[in-house]
Design a protein around this motif. Sequence first.
Motif, mmCIF file in Angstrom:
data_model
loop_
_atom_site.group_PDB
_atom_site.id
_atom_site.type_symbol
_atom_site.label_atom_id
_atom_site.label_comp_id
_atom_site.label_asym_id
_atom_site.label_seq_id
_atom_site.Cartn_x
_atom_site.Cartn_y
_atom_site.Cartn_z
ATOM 1 N N TYR A 208 15.372 -21.544 15.103
ATOM 2 C CA TYR A 208 15.197 -22.912 15.593
ATOM 3 C C TYR A 208 15.241 -22.957 17.126
ATOM 4 O O TYR A 208 14.472 -23.683 17.765
ATOM 5 C CB TYR A 208 16.281 -23.833 15.019
ATOM 6 C CG TYR A 208 16.030 -24.240 13.583
ATOM 7 C CD1 TYR A 208 14.748 -24.278 13.062
ATOM 8 C CD2 TYR A 208 17.092 -24.604 12.750
ATOM 9 C CE1 TYR A 208 14.519 -24.654 11.748
ATOM 10 C CE2 TYR A 208 16.871 -24.990 11.446
ATOM 11 C CZ TYR A 208 15.580 -25.010 10.936
ATOM 12 O OH TYR A 208 15.352 -25.402 9.644
ATOM 13 N N GLU A 209 16.137 -22.159 17.701
ATOM 14 C CA GLU A 209 16.230 -22.129 19.166
ATOM 15 C C GLU A 209 14.961 -21.541 19.778
ATOM 16 O O GLU A 209 14.474 -22.019 20.807
ATOM 17 C CB GLU A 209 17.463 -21.329 19.581
ATOM 18 C CG GLU A 209 18.776 -22.044 19.253
ATOM 19 C CD GLU A 209 19.999 -21.167 19.479
ATOM 20 O OE1 GLU A 209 19.824 -19.954 19.721
ATOM 21 O OE2 GLU A 209 21.127 -21.694 19.402
ATOM 22 N N ALA A 210 14.395 -20.514 19.142
ATOM 23 C CA ALA A 210 13.183 -19.883 19.651
ATOM 24 C C ALA A 210 11.948 -20.753 19.427
ATOM 25 O O ALA A 210 10.930 -20.593 20.097
ATOM 26 C CB ALA A 210 12.974 -18.526 18.982
ATOM 27 N N SER A 211 12.048 -21.700 18.507
ATOM 28 C CA SER A 211 10.900 -22.528 18.135
ATOM 29 C C SER A 211 10.799 -23.827 18.929
ATOM 30 O O SER A 211 9.928 -24.646 18.655
ATOM 31 C CB SER A 211 10.963 -22.872 16.638
ATOM 32 O OG SER A 211 10.893 -21.708 15.870
ATOM 33 N N ASP A 212 11.715 -24.026 19.884
ATOM 34 C CA ASP A 212 11.704 -25.250 20.689
ATOM 35 C C ASP A 212 11.883 -26.506 19.840
ATOM 36 O O ASP A 212 11.307 -27.559 20.127
ATOM 37 C CB ASP A 212 10.400 -25.372 21.502
ATOM 38 C CG ASP A 212 10.220 -24.205 22.466
ATOM 39 O OD1 ASP A 212 11.237 -23.757 23.020
ATOM 40 O OD2 ASP A 212 9.079 -23.761 22.639
ATOM 41 N N LEU A 213 12.637 -26.369 18.761
ATOM 42 C CA LEU A 213 12.962 -27.523 17.925
ATOM 43 C C LEU A 213 14.410 -27.911 18.187
ATOM 44 O O LEU A 213 15.298 -27.057 18.177
ATOM 45 C CB LEU A 213 12.796 -27.183 16.443
ATOM 46 C CG LEU A 213 11.378 -26.904 15.958
ATOM 47 C CD1 LEU A 213 11.426 -26.422 14.507
ATOM 48 C CD2 LEU A 213 10.508 -28.134 16.058
ATOM 49 N N ASN A 214 14.649 -29.166 18.452
ATOM 50 C CA ASN A 214 16.011 -29.649 18.672
ATOM 51 C C ASN A 214 16.608 -30.066 17.340
ATOM 52 O O ASN A 214 16.132 -30.999 16.698
ATOM 53 C CB ASN A 214 16.016 -30.837 19.630
ATOM 54 C CG ASN A 214 15.591 -30.439 21.023
ATOM 55 O OD1 ASN A 214 15.914 -29.340 21.487
ATOM 56 N ND2 ASN A 214 14.858 -31.301 21.716
ATOM 57 N N VAL A 215 17.629 -29.353 16.904
ATOM 58 C CA VAL A 215 18.264 -29.677 15.623
ATOM 59 C C VAL A 215 19.760 -29.818 15.804
ATOM 60 O O VAL A 215 20.356 -29.260 16.730
ATOM 61 C CB VAL A 215 17.981 -28.586 14.564
ATOM 62 C CG1 VAL A 215 16.498 -28.507 14.242
ATOM 63 C CG2 VAL A 215 18.499 -27.242 15.028
ATOM 64 N N ASN A 216 20.357 -30.565 14.891
ATOM 65 C CA ASN A 216 21.801 -30.739 14.878
ATOM 66 C C ASN A 216 22.334 -29.844 13.766
ATOM 67 O O ASN A 216 21.999 -30.035 12.592
ATOM 68 C CB ASN A 216 22.148 -32.212 14.598
ATOM 69 C CG ASN A 216 23.640 -32.434 14.501
ATOM 70 O OD1 ASN A 216 24.413 -31.807 15.213
ATOM 71 N ND2 ASN A 216 24.042 -33.321 13.609
ATOM 72 N N TYR A 217 23.141 -28.863 14.108
ATOM 73 C CA TYR A 217 23.606 -27.904 13.118
ATOM 74 C C TYR A 217 24.797 -28.442 12.349
ATOM 75 O O TYR A 217 25.786 -28.900 12.912
ATOM 76 C CB TYR A 217 23.998 -26.575 13.812
ATOM 77 C CG TYR A 217 22.829 -25.937 14.494
ATOM 78 C CD1 TYR A 217 21.867 -25.252 13.758
ATOM 79 C CD2 TYR A 217 22.664 -26.042 15.865
ATOM 80 C CE1 TYR A 217 20.768 -24.689 14.384
ATOM 81 C CE2 TYR A 217 21.565 -25.474 16.499
ATOM 82 C CZ TYR A 217 20.635 -24.798 15.750
ATOM 83 O OH TYR A 217 19.544 -24.243 16.365
ATOM 84 N N ASN A 218 24.665 -28.343 11.017
ATOM 85 C CA ASN A 218 25.729 -28.781 10.124
ATOM 86 C C ASN A 218 26.132 -27.569 9.304
ATOM 87 O O ASN A 218 25.773 -27.433 8.149
ATOM 88 C CB ASN A 218 25.236 -29.906 9.210
ATOM 89 C CG ASN A 218 26.267 -30.314 8.173
ATOM 90 O OD1 ASN A 218 27.464 -30.193 8.413
ATOM 91 N ND2 ASN A 218 25.806 -30.789 7.038
ATOM 92 N N ASN A 219 26.846 -26.640 9.942
ATOM 93 C CA ASN A 219 27.203 -25.380 9.285
ATOM 94 C C ASN A 219 28.201 -25.649 8.174
ATOM 95 O O ASN A 219 29.288 -26.139 8.394
ATOM 96 C CB ASN A 219 27.825 -24.392 10.292
ATOM 97 C CG ASN A 219 26.794 -23.917 11.282
ATOM 98 O OD1 ASN A 219 25.670 -23.620 10.911
ATOM 99 N ND2 ASN A 219 27.153 -23.858 12.539
ATOM 100 N N LYS A 220 27.802 -25.251 6.987
ATOM 101 C CA LYS A 220 28.578 -25.542 5.789
ATOM 102 C C LYS A 220 28.712 -24.277 4.970
ATOM 103 O O LYS A 220 27.725 -23.658 4.629
ATOM 104 C CB LYS A 220 27.876 -26.624 4.969
ATOM 105 C CG LYS A 220 28.637 -27.097 3.749
ATOM 106 C CD LYS A 220 27.814 -28.156 3.053
ATOM 107 C CE LYS A 220 28.502 -28.681 1.819
ATOM 108 N NZ LYS A 220 27.692 -29.635 1.068
ATOM 109 N N LYS A 221 29.921 -23.924 4.618
ATOM 110 C CA LYS A 221 30.151 -22.712 3.832
ATOM 111 C C LYS A 221 30.949 -23.070 2.580
ATOM 112 O O LYS A 221 31.727 -23.985 2.562
ATOM 113 C CB LYS A 221 30.927 -21.660 4.631
ATOM 114 C CG LYS A 221 30.138 -21.133 5.830
ATOM 115 C CD LYS A 221 30.974 -20.141 6.595
ATOM 116 C CE LYS A 221 30.226 -19.613 7.812
ATOM 117 N NZ LYS A 221 31.028 -18.670 8.594
ATOM 118 N N GLY A 222 30.740 -22.218 1.551
ATOM 119 C CA GLY A 222 31.474 -22.392 0.338
ATOM 120 C C GLY A 222 32.665 -21.479 0.330
ATOM 121 O O GLY A 222 32.768 -20.569 1.108
#
Length: 222
Positions: A208-222
Amino acid sequence: MKGKNVLFIIAGCSFLFAGCSSQTAQEDIYDHLEETVSLEEPFEKYQKQINDLENEERELYKEIIAAKESEMDKIEKLSDKALENVEERKDKLDAENESIQSARDEFEEVESSISNIEENEEAGSAAEDMVAAMNKRYNAYEDMHSLYEELLKMDEELYAMLKKEDAGEEELRAQITSVNDKFTEITEVNETFNEKTEQFNELKKEYYEASDLNVNYNNKKG
């Protein structure tokens, strides 16, 4: 007897802003990635249910082992409950597998879209690394699923044996050892699955960082 089996899940992100039209391929991959995350959401639920059932089965096993030989009626009733538990785990395993397979089908769309990333070599390379990690993750799941099916069959055999008054002690010990050995195999593959899940989550972020897309990361683990 067996221990708790915990799996990590893939992380989801929220799309905030898309750049110019040249990023269409990247945006398309984003859509497939996040749909993959969405399709895997039931997987986490079924995993929790399986873990809860494993805990219940472990308690039933303890009660059976603690019962006296003269309490055969009690042993039979507890073994029947354990066999019902096995059937419930089969159902949850099937539902869990359906969730994973749906997500895997969606993820294949990511692979087919990578060739469309023409102008951003860094994003293309990041996407390929991400796909490689995810495929190894899914392969680990397939191994784990097959092993768990074998485990459930062995559990069935064990509780059927425990219901028999003439079950030999050596035969029972051998079956219990086999069950625990199988669970150890599952745990080892589970660790690989979790490692690949973490690796995929990190590589997806890099993509996502290399793709120039601005995203909000919602890191979720089980």
